[in-house]
Design a protein around this motif. Structure first.
Motif, PDB file in Angstrom:
ATOM      1  N   GLU A  75       0.829  -1.207   0.000  1.00 36.94           N
ATOM      2  CA  GLU A  75       0.000   0.000   0.000  1.00 36.94           C
ATOM      3  C   GLU A  75       0.863   1.257   0.000  1.00 36.94           C
ATOM      4  O   GLU A  75       0.543   2.245  -0.673  1.00 36.94           O
ATOM      5  CB  GLU A  75      -0.920  -0.011   1.225  1.00 36.94           C
ATOM      6  N   ALA A  76       1.961   1.214   0.729  1.00 40.16           N
ATOM      7  CA  ALA A  76       2.867   2.367   0.741  1.00 40.16           C
ATOM      8  C   ALA A  76       3.436   2.626  -0.644  1.00 40.16           C
ATOM      9  O   ALA A  76       3.528   3.778  -1.098  1.00 40.16           O
ATOM     10  CB  ALA A  76       3.994   2.129   1.749  1.00 40.16           C
ATOM     11  N   GLU A 104       3.814   7.138   6.692  1.00 40.30           N
ATOM     12  CA  GLU A 104       3.157   6.602   7.893  1.00 40.30           C
ATOM     13  C   GLU A 104       3.154   5.080   7.881  1.00 40.30           C
ATOM     14  O   GLU A 104       3.305   4.436   8.926  1.00 40.30           O
ATOM     15  CB  GLU A 104       1.728   7.129   7.973  1.00 40.30           C
ATOM     16  N   LEU A 105       2.992   4.503   6.696  1.00 42.35           N
ATOM     17  CA  LEU A 105       2.961   3.044   6.585  1.00 42.35           C
ATOM     18  C   LEU A 105       4.362   2.439   6.612  1.00 42.35           C
ATOM     19  O   LEU A 105       4.550   1.313   7.085  1.00 42.35           O
ATOM     20  CB  LEU A 105       2.251   2.635   5.287  1.00 42.35           C
ATOM     21  N   ASP A 106       5.340   3.170   6.095  1.00 35.62           N
ATOM     22  CA  ASP A 106       6.713   2.666   6.030  1.00 35.62           C
ATOM     23  C   ASP A 106       7.676   3.814   6.331  1.00 35.62           C
ATOM     24  O   ASP A 106       8.279   4.391   5.429  1.00 35.62           O
ATOM     25  CB  ASP A 106       6.991   2.080   4.635  1.00 35.62           C
ATOM     26  N   PRO A 107       7.849   4.150   7.601  1.00 35.97           N
ATOM     27  CA  PRO A 107       8.623   5.344   7.972  1.00 35.97           C
ATOM     28  C   PRO A 107      10.117   5.229   7.728  1.00 35.97           C
ATOM     29  O   PRO A 107      10.826   6.235   7.800  1.00 35.97           O
ATOM     30  CB  PRO A 107       8.322   5.507   9.468  1.00 35.97           C
ATOM     31  N   ARG A 108      10.620   4.057   7.417  1.00 40.69           N
ATOM     32  CA  ARG A 108      12.055   3.886   7.205  1.00 40.69           C
ATOM     33  C   ARG A 108      12.418   3.778   5.736  1.00 40.69           C
ATOM     34  O   ARG A 108      13.521   3.355   5.385  1.00 40.69           O
ATOM     35  CB  ARG A 108      12.578   2.661   7.974  1.00 40.69           C
ATOM     36  N   ASN A 109      11.509   4.197   4.880  1.00 44.22           N
ATOM     37  CA  ASN A 109      11.787   4.178   3.437  1.00 44.22           C
ATOM     38  C   ASN A 109      12.300   5.562   3.026  1.00 44.22           C
ATOM     39  O   ASN A 109      11.556   6.543   3.012  1.00 44.22           O
ATOM     40  CB  ASN A 109      10.516   3.807   2.667  1.00 44.22           C
ATOM     41  N   SER A 110      13.574   5.650   2.687  1.00 49.13           N
ATOM     42  CA  SER A 110      14.186   6.938   2.361  1.00 49.13           C
ATOM     43  C   SER A 110      13.630   7.536   1.076  1.00 49.13           C
ATOM     44  O   SER A 110      13.613   8.757   0.906  1.00 49.13           O
ATOM     45  CB  SER A 110      15.705   6.783   2.249  1.00 49.13           C
ATOM     46  N   VAL A 111      13.162   6.693   0.154  1.00 52.16           N
ATOM     47  CA  VAL A 111      12.618   7.203  -1.116  1.00 52.16           C
ATOM     48  C   VAL A 111      11.365   8.033  -0.870  1.00 52.16           C
ATOM     49  O   VAL A 111      11.186   9.102  -1.469  1.00 52.16           O
ATOM     50  CB  VAL A 111      12.316   6.036  -2.077  1.00 52.16           C
ATOM     51  N   TYR A 112      10.500   7.565   0.012  1.00 51.92           N
ATOM     52  CA  TYR A 112       9.266   8.304   0.292  1.00 51.92           C
ATOM     53  C   TYR A 112       9.585   9.677   0.895  1.00 51.92           C
ATOM     54  O   TYR A 112       8.958  10.683   0.559  1.00 51.92           O
ATOM     55  CB  TYR A 112       8.371   7.513   1.244  1.00 51.92           C
ATOM     56  N   ALA A 138      19.737  10.232   6.805  1.00 50.41           N
ATOM     57  CA  ALA A 138      20.018   9.510   8.045  1.00 50.41           C
ATOM     58  C   ALA A 138      19.776   8.009   7.848  1.00 50.41           C
ATOM     59  O   ALA A 138      20.468   7.175   8.441  1.00 50.41           O
ATOM     60  CB  ALA A 138      19.145  10.044   9.173  1.00 50.41           C
ATOM     61  N   LEU A 139      18.802   7.673   7.007  1.00 48.39           N
ATOM     62  CA  LEU A 139      18.508   6.276   6.707  1.00 48.39           C
ATOM     63  C   LEU A 139      19.431   5.715   5.633  1.00 48.39           C
ATOM     64  O   LEU A 139      19.779   4.542   5.654  1.00 48.39           O
ATOM     65  CB  LEU A 139      17.054   6.134   6.242  1.00 48.39           C
ATOM     66  N   GLN A 140      19.818   6.571   4.670  1.00 50.48           N
ATOM     67  CA  GLN A 140      20.629   6.130   3.534  1.00 50.48           C
ATOM     68  C   GLN A 140      21.638   7.236   3.200  1.00 50.48           C
ATOM     69  O   GLN A 140      21.390   8.084   2.347  1.00 50.48           O
ATOM     70  CB  GLN A 140      19.718   5.833   2.330  1.00 50.48           C
ATOM     71  N   PRO A 141      22.792   7.236   3.854  1.00 50.33           N
ATOM     72  CA  PRO A 141      23.740   8.353   3.732  1.00 50.33           C
ATOM     73  C   PRO A 141      24.229   8.631   2.315  1.00 50.33           C
ATOM     74  O   PRO A 141      24.576   9.770   2.005  1.00 50.33           O
ATOM     75  CB  PRO A 141      24.904   7.924   4.638  1.00 50.33           C
TER      76      PRO A 141
END
Length: 290
Positions: A75-76, A104-112, A138-141
């Motif tokens: 869904e994300a 909100e559904l995938d907070p650790r996705n740097s692309v979003y 911070a998630l993907q330097p």
């Protein structure tokens, strides 16, 4: 039963669970068995203590499931793709809402986060764009696009020195991208127009193939080798090191010889280095026009 014994018994229980499986090698199994015996002996554990042991593996799994809510990746991703379509149509606010729901559904996705930064930028919300790019990095330097978009947002806020660092990193990660190099040049011009000298990019210099080739050739030059050897011998003989009068004189001579060698070998590269380290103003080169 003391809390210490409960912890020790729980560790023994966990190790015995691992022995019941087939993931350990023969050597590892022997080590774990010895560890179990040592813990049982050291803490004087009895069968009654073992009966009160906690299931550590289960506790960790429960804690992990509470700390990270389940992610609806499908869904994300759908929301992100829909946001991309809205961006192309110029519906930036609607796109931003889609990206926010995806986050909100995938907070650790740097692309979003990076995509939402683009929507913030289009809406003139540059501080928010900076925040999203920073979170993405911070998630993907080494996320190149996030560095580039961070530079754009910082430029809009007239934070040009920070923008330059972002563009420089993007250009370093993706050296064939002309857009990043162009933004870097324009930022240098803006800094020069404000009377500021762009920071020396030592990382870029050290990765410059022409400079590396020149350094290799100089070190292979017998004249340069003799000069360096003479400098070291002089410093040793005086006992003062490079800080003494003789050492300083030899350093000065070495610097002159090095500069002459560089100028003769690659005058264009020397001119580029001079422009980078020379302060702006009457004594420096004027910024080039685009």
């Amino acid at each position: 039963m003391s809390e210490v014994k409960i912890i020790a018994a729980s560790i023994v229980n966990f190790l015995k669970q691992q022995l019941e499986g087939d993931t350990l090698s023969v050597d590892s199994r022997e080590s774990v068995e010895v560890g179990v015996q040592c813990i049982e002996t050291a803490f004087e554990l009895s069968p009654e203590d073992a009966a009160k042991a906690l299931d550590l593996l289960q506790l960790v799994r429960q804690q992990h499931s509470r700390a990270e809510p389940p992610v609806d990746s499908a869904e994300a991703e759908r929301l992100k793709n829909e946001g991309n379509v809205l961006m192309k149509a110029g519906c930036y606010r609607e796109a931003l809402e889609n990206y926010s729901r995806a986050i909100e559904l995938d907070p650790r996705n740097s692309v979003y986060l990076c995509n939402r930064a683009a929507a913030h930028f289009k809406l003139g919300q540059h501080e928010d764009a900076v925040a999203d790019c920073t979170a993405a990095l911070a998630l993907q330097p080494n996320y190149v696009k996030a560095h580039g978009r961070l530079g754009l947002a910082l430029t809009a806020l007239e934070r040009h020195r920070e923008a330059r660092a972002a563009y420089a990193r993007a250009a370093q990660l993706e050296p064939d991208n002309e857009s990043y190099r162009q933004n870097l040049r324009l930022t240098d011009e803006r800094l020069a127009q404000r009377g500021e000298r762009p920071p020396l990019d030592l990382g870029g210099l050290l990765q410059n193939p022409a400079l590396l080739n020149m350094a290799t050739e100089m070190l292979a030059d017998p004249n340069m080798q003799n000069l360096i050897s003479g400098l070291m011998n002089n410093a040793t003989a005086t006992g003062n090191g490079a800080g003494g009068a003789g050492g300083m004189s030899a350093l000065f001579e070495a610097g002159q010889a090095l500069a002459q060698h560089m100028q003769a070998a690659n005058p264009d590269l020397v001119d580029q280095l001079r422009r980078q380290v020379r302060p702006p103003g009457p004594g420096g080169n004027p910024p080039s026009s685009q």
